[in-house]
Design an enzyme around this catalytic site. Structure first.
Site, PDB file in Angstrom:
ATOM      1  N   SER A  14      -4.271  16.923 -29.196  1.00  0.00           N
ATOM      2  CA  SER A  14      -5.118  16.346 -28.164  1.00  0.00           C
ATOM      3  C   SER A  14      -4.293  15.412 -27.298  1.00  0.00           C
ATOM      4  O   SER A  14      -3.107  15.185 -27.564  1.00  0.00           O
ATOM      5  CB  SER A  14      -6.284  15.598 -28.803  1.00  0.00           C
ATOM      6  N   LYS A  15      -4.953  14.863 -26.281  1.00  0.00           N
ATOM      7  CA  LYS A  15      -4.242  14.084 -25.269  1.00  0.00           C
ATOM      8  C   LYS A  15      -3.379  12.967 -25.839  1.00  0.00           C
ATOM      9  O   LYS A  15      -2.367  12.606 -25.259  1.00  0.00           O
ATOM     10  CB  LYS A  15      -5.237  13.503 -24.270  1.00  0.00           C
ATOM     11  N   ARG A  16      -3.813  12.405 -26.981  1.00  0.00           N
ATOM     12  CA  ARG A  16      -3.004  11.279 -27.458  1.00  0.00           C
ATOM     13  C   ARG A  16      -1.623  11.727 -27.949  1.00  0.00           C
ATOM     14  O   ARG A  16      -0.738  10.921 -28.178  1.00  0.00           O
ATOM     15  CB  ARG A  16      -3.753  10.491 -28.528  1.00  0.00           C
TER      16      ARG A  16
END
Ligand code: GLU
Length: 482
Positions: free
Chosen positions: A254-256
């Site tokens: 995911s984006k993190r």
């Protein structure tokens, strides 16, 4: 003759292409193309609440840029169209009615309030089967009155349903756990759960390749195939793509973890070919140790038995490494077409950006590295520490100062400003003064670059900076060394 393999990619237009989705598209494509089969693109846009304007274009563009071409799909056409689900509504209605007729589905007139009241007992999305066996006349009366309804799949209450996934093996579920899921919603739109089955059948899909979030709902889809009397397809569920967390554990990418969409990776300067090459290996292993693959090579090498069911971890460092190799191998024109606009935007006019681009060609892993690499060109950096002292070249600040003072007039008189001429002048000076050429180059390079490590040597950088800026930087450095 063995059957022609037909696969499809069936994305929902969300506005961005998650790298996991792109991998699904790639594997689905490769599975059919490795066997000379057909590949279909189908846009699954029946969730009207989640529609994003222009989102389908992101899908078309991504597939075009990655070289995943489809034999049938929006824009391309084909005998099984339309390929956008919102254009196929009557088809779903017709097939849902067929299942109502054959007793595998039913009209459900339950109101929202009634369903809400069930949630505590049955779990969110659950249904107690209230309308499963309504008397025919009640159904007809309700329909005649125009009561809103949905159509539900009538699940068997006993027994188990199983199938054999090509990657995960047998998956079985007790039918008693299956809820009577909605096939057609009150607004007439079908659910994914229903319409993808109808489409996969009508489009002749033989192998369904998709993410493993559908692994355990697939028995429900198998029951739909059985209810229609259709042959079930092969199922190829792919393991999740994971990212490495700061604490060393892994979790769903995911984006993190970093950029997770194809567009963002491209915007960061990753090449579509490098991205494709890298993700091809995230869950599939070739039979030998080959790492670099063109799309044609992937088509030749891909096979289902190389698929793994263990989750693959997306490693940004590895992608950078692939990308660096792809950049190194780019022909100069193609490389310049990407590097020069970035350099021209960053650098003052007097900078020879073509020369600078050449120096950077083997030194960047992604085009986004350029900005960081040319900080010393776009501004005069503060001198950090004593860079003039260098053991190998036996330089000291005093020696460097002397070299700069001596060389300035020689360079001011340079008949031309190119690497060969400048190199000749400095070399001659070193010979004349019996100084090490390395010491002369060091003094000049540090004076103009003001950092220890640079792409290119002293005279190459002088060419990059041009006559005026080079001399100005040398004069400034000589002053500073007083
Ligand atoms: N539209 C679904 C998705 O994007 C497709 C799943 C499938 O391939 O069947 O998740």
């Amino acid at each position: 003759m063995s059957e022609t393999i037909v696969t499809r990619f069936a994305p929902s237009p969300t506005g961005f292409m998650h790298i996991g989705n792109l991998r699904t598209a790639l594997y689905s494509y490769l599975l059919s193309k490795s066997k000379g089969g057909r590949f279909i693109l189908r846009i699954e846009d029946t969730d009207q609440g989640r529609l994003v304007e222009g989102a389908a274009d992101v899908i078309y563009k991504t597939l075009e840029m990655t070289g995943i071409d489809y034999d049938e799909g929006p824009g391309v056409g084909g005998e099984h169209g339309p390929y956008i689900q919102s254009e196929r509504l009557p088809i779903y209605k017709e097939y849902a009615e067929k299942l109502v007729q054959s007793g595998h589905a039913y009209y459900c007139f339950c109101t929202q309030e009634r369903l809400e009241s069930l949630k505590n007992d049955i779990g969110i999305g659950g249904y107690d089967g209230h309308c499963r066996d309504l008397p025919q006349e009640e159904i007809e009366r309700n329909l005649a009155e125009g009561k809103p309804y949905v159509i539900r799949q009538k699940m068997p209450l006993t027994g188990t349903t199983s199938y054999v996934d090509e990657v995960y093996g047998e998956v079985a579920i007790d039918n008693s756990e299956l809820r009577d899921q909605i096939m057609i919603k009150a607004d007439g739109f079908p659910t994914y759960n229903f319409c993808h089955v109808v489409d996969d059948h009508l489009m002749g899909v033989t192998h369904v390749v998709r993410g493993n979030e559908y692994l355990t709902s697939t028995p429900k889809y198998c029951l739909l195939y059985d209810a229609f009397g259709w042959e079930r397809p092969h199922y190829v569920h792919l393991p999740l793509l994971m990212g490495r967390d700061a604490d060393g554990n892994v979790s769903k990418l995911s984006k993190r973890h970093g950029a997770v969409s194809f567009q963002d990776l491209v915007a960061d300067g990753y090449l579509p070919e490098a991205i494709v090459n890298y993700i091809a290996l995230l869950g599939w292993a070739p039979k030998d140790t080959q790492e670099f693959f063109t799309m044609d090579e992937l088509k030749a090498a891909f096979s289902m038995d190389g698929l793994s069911k263990s989750p693959a971890v997306f490693d940004y460092e590895k992608l950078r490494w692939f990308n660096a190799e792809y950049i190194k191998n780019m022909p100069e024109d193609a490389y310049n077409a990407k590097a020069l606009p970035i350099l021209n935007e960053l650098c003052p006019d007097y900078i020879n950006t073509e020369k600078l681009a050449e120096l950077l060609h083997t030194r960047i892993s992604a085009f986004c590295d350029i900005k960081e690499q040319v900080g010393f060109v776009t501004e005069r950096l503060p001198m950090e520490g004593d860079l003039y002292t260098n053991k190998k070249n036996k330089t000291t600040p005093e020696l460097c100062k002397a070299i700069l003072d001596d060389c300035l007039p020689l360079l001011e008189a340079a008949p031309a400003w190119d690497n060969d001429t400048l190199f000749g002048i400095l070399k001659q000076y070193a010979a004349d003064t019996e100084r090490k050429a390395g010491a002369v180059m060091w003094a000049v390079r540090i004076a103009i670059a003001r950092q220890a490590v640079t792409p290119g040597g002293a005279t190459e950088l002088m060419e990059v900076f041009g006559r005026e800026e080079t001399l100005a930087r040398m004069r400034f450095a000589a002053e500073e060394l007083n």
